[in-house]
Design a protein around this motif. Structure first.
Motif, mmCIF file in Angstrom:
data_model
loop_
_atom_site.group_PDB
_atom_site.id
_atom_site.type_symbol
_atom_site.label_atom_id
_atom_site.label_comp_id
_atom_site.label_asym_id
_atom_site.label_seq_id
_atom_site.Cartn_x
_atom_site.Cartn_y
_atom_site.Cartn_z
ATOM 1 N N THR A 101 -16.433 3.696 3.208
ATOM 2 C CA THR A 101 -17.797 3.154 3.156
ATOM 3 C C THR A 101 -18.766 3.963 3.997
ATOM 4 O OG1 THR A 101 -17.189 1.591 4.916
ATOM 5 C CG2 THR A 101 -17.015 0.814 2.651
ATOM 6 N N SER A 102 -18.270 4.637 5.049
ATOM 7 C CA SER A 102 -19.148 5.454 5.886
ATOM 8 C C SER A 102 -19.678 6.663 5.129
ATOM 9 C CB SER A 102 -18.395 5.926 7.136
ATOM 10 O OG SER A 102 -17.298 6.766 6.772
ATOM 11 N N GLY A 103 -19.006 7.034 4.046
ATOM 12 C CA GLY A 103 -19.416 8.209 3.296
ATOM 13 C C GLY A 103 -20.800 8.109 2.700
ATOM 14 N N THR B 258 0.831 -1.197 0.000
ATOM 15 C CA THR B 258 0.000 0.000 0.000
ATOM 16 C C THR B 258 0.872 1.255 0.000
ATOM 17 O OG1 THR B 258 -1.674 -1.210 1.253
ATOM 18 C CG2 THR B 258 -1.866 1.195 1.212
ATOM 19 N N TYR B 259 0.431 2.262 -0.805
ATOM 20 C CA TYR B 259 1.244 3.464 -0.981
ATOM 21 C C TYR B 259 0.474 4.749 -0.674
ATOM 22 C CZ TYR B 259 4.308 0.098 -3.146
ATOM 23 O OH TYR B 259 5.105 -0.995 -3.362
ATOM 24 N N GLY B 260 -0.640 4.630 0.020
ATOM 25 C CA GLY B 260 -1.404 5.806 0.396
ATOM 26 C C GLY B 260 -2.820 5.419 0.759
ATOM 27 N N ILE B 261 -3.689 6.429 0.855
ATOM 28 C CA ILE B 261 -5.076 6.232 1.275
ATOM 29 C C ILE B 261 -6.005 6.712 0.161
ATOM 30 C CG2 ILE B 261 -6.830 6.846 2.986
ATOM 31 C CD1 ILE B 261 -4.576 5.162 4.142
ATOM 32 N N PRO B 262 -7.008 5.906 -0.211
ATOM 33 C CA PRO B 262 -7.950 6.347 -1.249
ATOM 34 C C PRO B 262 -8.835 7.480 -0.748
ATOM 35 C CG PRO B 262 -8.706 4.297 -0.269
ATOM 36 C CD PRO B 262 -7.342 4.575 0.322
ATOM 37 N N VAL B 263 -9.215 8.377 -1.657
ATOM 38 C CA VAL B 263 -10.103 9.492 -1.312
ATOM 39 C C VAL B 263 -11.493 9.278 -1.905
ATOM 40 C CG1 VAL B 263 -10.533 11.973 -1.550
ATOM 41 C CG2 VAL B 263 -8.212 11.152 -1.131
ATOM 42 N N ASP C 293 -5.847 9.506 6.188
ATOM 43 C CA ASP C 293 -7.028 8.758 6.620
ATOM 44 C C ASP C 293 -8.099 9.704 7.148
ATOM 45 O OD1 ASP C 293 -8.631 6.456 7.562
ATOM 46 O OD2 ASP C 293 -7.998 7.148 9.553
ATOM 47 N N TRP C 294 -7.701 10.701 7.927
ATOM 48 C CA TRP C 294 -8.678 11.672 8.452
ATOM 49 C C TRP C 294 -9.376 12.390 7.305
ATOM 50 C CZ3 TRP C 294 -9.517 16.834 7.866
ATOM 51 C CH2 TRP C 294 -10.414 17.440 8.765
ATOM 52 N N MET C 295 -8.619 12.862 6.332
ATOM 53 C CA MET C 295 -9.234 13.598 5.232
ATOM 54 C C MET C 295 -10.220 12.737 4.461
ATOM 55 S SD MET C 295 -7.514 15.822 2.109
ATOM 56 C CE MET C 295 -7.323 14.477 0.929
ATOM 57 N N SER C 296 -9.937 11.433 4.366
ATOM 58 C CA SER C 296 -10.780 10.537 3.573
ATOM 59 C C SER C 296 -11.926 9.905 4.338
ATOM 60 C CB SER C 296 -9.920 9.413 2.975
ATOM 61 O OG SER C 296 -9.048 9.899 1.989
ATOM 62 N N SER C 297 -11.928 10.025 5.675
ATOM 63 C CA SER C 297 -12.957 9.314 6.437
ATOM 64 C C SER C 297 -13.670 10.140 7.503
ATOM 65 C CB SER C 297 -12.351 8.067 7.107
ATOM 66 O OG SER C 297 -11.355 8.434 8.045
#
Length: 461
Positions: A374-376, A164-169, A351-355
């Motif tokens: 998924t919470s989005g 893994t190389y980052g967090i999905p947005v 992670d904060w920005m994406s969730s």
């Protein structure tokens, strides 16, 4: 590990080795790549970057300083909110040109100069290209704890061969947009399967040959990828030290045969996408539907204003009557670039920005994203009805299928070339100059050569 003089003498050789190691994506190769990169970075990092080692997740105390490069204005608002609530991590957002317009080139240059930011906005299709250049940081250890927050399909887009190389947005789940007046005139309801879709296309064309049932998006390469993605396709696969390339695998072949039949019968439009003439047909009703990403809603509303109230949204048709899968068109993540001194803090912010609920609300309202978290799907901002689409709650229609995008899709290391070749060859075939199958075979051949021209191994597969 390496002294500075040795690193200097072997820089070119080390770069080639790092590039091959990144493609191999074996545990040993990635470890070697990280180690070499860290040593060469250690002499060049600024005091500000070094301060990050003392931040949360490091060995001491203090405020982690993270630079973040991107081009989405909504990201800047999210960064401001994060900084206000997290005194132990400070993110400096720097706006750059969109990736394809110079942002990516600037990021790669910064990595090579050992002064890159920790974080970078990055389209999913570009991630493997950065990996091949040795420009990404493996954050598996830090990211593992938050993986369950995101859809499997989105998470896989920030990974290559399990690293893994980052967090999905965000993602671009596909839905079907249709003219309610044309459907009512022909006694139609939204098709649940692709078989029904083809039957309805015949019916509309028979009733009025001037009306195209739908629009073929062949000169939009990511549209074609989205169609194949839903059907379990996978165009690229790293095996050992070789990139296996297959734009003619079974899932894509079925998609290709299907759309070729519709094109041959002239029941769908093959006009170039996203042009004034293209939008005009959506506005005047001479194209009755379009299967495309959820963010198309904003484009349609902007470019076909007079058709307000005449469009509706339905789930993407399925190959299997019991299926609920969707394709994906578009989407990006927050990548961690090589040399980041505090990956734990970097992942914490990404992670904060994406969730985070407040952050996602900002991104949905200001950027029109469909969250990868998924919470989005349960955000209040995702529940608002659209007046343009007959007061429909658009996100309610796609949220179930959006979580079921097949997770096996992988982008390759030369996507700029792939995009240009698909646009040219598939666009021409869609317009009647050749066949789609031949176009895909041709792109596969040029892609294998393009990868090999980088000094990497590639083969059909």
């Amino acid at each position: 590990m390496w002294g500075s003089s040795r690193a200097s003498r072997s820089s070119r050789r080390g770069h080639r080795t790092a590039r091959r190691a990144a493609v191999a994506v074996t545990i040993a190769a990635l470890t070697a790549l990280t180690a070499c990169g860290s040593d060469s970075d250690s002499d060049a990092r600024t005091d500000k970057a070094a301060q990050g080692d003392k931040a949360p997740g490091g060995q001491g105390s203090g405020t982690a300083q993270l630079d973040f490069w991107g081009w989405n204005p909504a990201y800047e608002k999210a960064v401001t909110a994060f900084n206000a609530a997290h005194p132990d991590i400070h993110v400096n957002y720097n706006k750059v040109e969109p990736g394809s317009k110079g942002g990516y080139a600037k990021m790669l240059a910064a990595v090579k100069a050992n002064n890159a930011p920790c974080l970078a906005q990055m389209g999913y299709e570009t991630l493997p290209s950065f990996l091949v250049e040795g420009a990404l940081q493996d954050v598996d250890k830090d990211a593992a704890a938050v993986k369950s927050k995101y859809s499997a399909g989105a998470w896989s887009q920030m990974s290559v061969a399990g690293k893994t190389y980052g967090i999905p947005v965000d993602t671009g789940p596909v839905a079907m947009f249709y003219r309610t007046d044309v459907f009512a005139k022909n006694g139609l309801t939204p098709p649940k399967t692709w078989d029904e879709f083809a039957q309805q296309a015949d019916k509309v064309h028979t009733a009025d040959p001037a009306v195209a049932y739908s629009a073929f998006g062949g000169n939009d390469p990511w549209w074609y990828a989205g169609m194949a993605w839903q059907n379990g396709g996978s165009w690229f696969k790293p095996e050992g030290d070789t990139w296996k390339v297959s734009l003619t695998e079974p899932g894509t072949q079925q998609v290709t045969r299907y759309w070729q039949q519709l094109l041959d019968k002239k029941v769908v439009s093959s006009d170039p996408t996203f042009t004034p003439d293209w939008y005009k047909r959506f506005g005047d009703g001479s194209v009755a539907s379009y299967v495309g990403p959820v963010w198309f809603t904003a484009l349609l509303e902007e470019n076909a204003k007079d058709a307000a109230g005449k469009w509706a949204v339905a789930p993407m048709p399925q190959w299997d009557a019991n299926g609920k899968a969707t394709g994906n068109i578009g989407g990006s993540g927050t990548a961690v670039l090589k040399g980041c001194k505090n990956t734990k803090a970097a992942v914490a912010f990404a992670d904060w920005m994406s969730s985070d609920t407040a952050s996602l609300t900002t991104l949905v309202k200001d950027a029109g994203i469909y969250p990868a978290a998924t919470s989005g799907a349960s955000l209040d901002a995702m529940q608002q009805p659209s007046a343009y689409f007959g007061n429909t709650k658009i996100y309610d229609i796609v949220k179930e299928s959006a979580a079921q995008a097949p997770a096996g899709w992988q982008w390759g290391p030369t996507m700029t070339q792939v995009s240009a070749d698909l646009t040219d060859r598939v666009g021409k075939a869609g317009a009647g100059n050749g066949k789609l199958a031949d176009a895909l075979t041709g792109v596969q051949g040029t892609t294998i050569k393009a990868i090999q021209d980088k000094g990497l191994k590639a083969a059909a597969g």
